[in-house]
Design a protein around this motif. Sequence first.
Motif, short mmCIF file in Angstrom:
data_model
loop_
_atom_site.label_atom_id
_atom_site.label_comp_id
_atom_site.label_asym_id
_atom_site.label_seq_id
_atom_site.Cartn_x
_atom_site.Cartn_y
_atom_site.Cartn_z
N LEU A 121 1.84 -28.86 14.42
CA LEU A 121 2.41 -29.90 13.57
C LEU A 121 2.37 -29.46 12.11
O LEU A 121 3.32 -29.68 11.36
N ARG A 122 1.29 -28.84 11.70
CA ARG A 122 1.19 -28.34 10.32
C ARG A 122 2.26 -27.29 10.04
O ARG A 122 2.85 -27.27 8.97
N ILE A 123 2.51 -26.42 11.00
CA ILE A 123 3.56 -25.41 10.84
C ILE A 123 4.91 -26.08 10.67
O ILE A 123 5.69 -25.75 9.76
N ILE A 124 5.22 -27.03 11.55
CA ILE A 124 6.51 -27.73 11.50
C ILE A 124 6.68 -28.45 10.16
O ILE A 124 7.71 -28.31 9.49
N LEU A 125 5.68 -29.23 9.77
CA LEU A 125 5.79 -29.98 8.51
C LEU A 125 5.90 -29.05 7.30
O LEU A 125 6.66 -29.32 6.38
N SER A 126 5.15 -27.96 7.31
CA SER A 126 5.21 -27.05 6.16
C SER A 126 6.60 -26.45 6.00
O SER A 126 7.05 -26.21 4.88
N GLN A 127 7.30 -26.26 7.10
CA GLN A 127 8.65 -25.71 7.03
C GLN A 127 9.70 -26.78 6.76
O GLN A 127 10.59 -26.60 5.95
N PHE A 128 9.58 -27.92 7.46
CA PHE A 128 10.51 -29.03 7.23
C PHE A 128 10.53 -29.46 5.77
O PHE A 128 11.57 -29.75 5.21
N LEU A 129 9.35 -29.54 5.18
CA LEU A 129 9.23 -30.10 3.83
C LEU A 129 9.14 -29.01 2.76
O LEU A 129 8.85 -29.30 1.60
#
Length: 108
Positions: free
Chosen positions: A46-54
């Motif tokens: 989830l941290r990976i996804i959020l760091s890239q999305f945002l």
Amino acid sequence: TGEVEITVEGAETPRIAWNREKAFFDELPKIHDKGQILLCSHGRQLRIILSQFLAYGFERMEEFPHKNTALTLVRIHPDMRKELIFQDKYSHLPETPLKSISASHKPS
């Protein structure tokens, strides 16, 4: 910790994980263009996804805290802009059972 290219044996670096997942997220609006989607993930993922999305970058992914069973809501606008609505929310869980479980669990 900021060391995004270091991993344990058999695991992926954040960059490798995102490169594998990016195709899924690129296709998602094409295959599901209406309504809401529930995505369940492990904390580091989830941290990976959020760091890239945002657009935080992998180096700042630790800025996204998480607790087990917590909810995070990201709105994806028609122009593909991502907006963090809330993060790490766990008010849907009853407090008493969780407190009693964590109080009775003592590492040996």
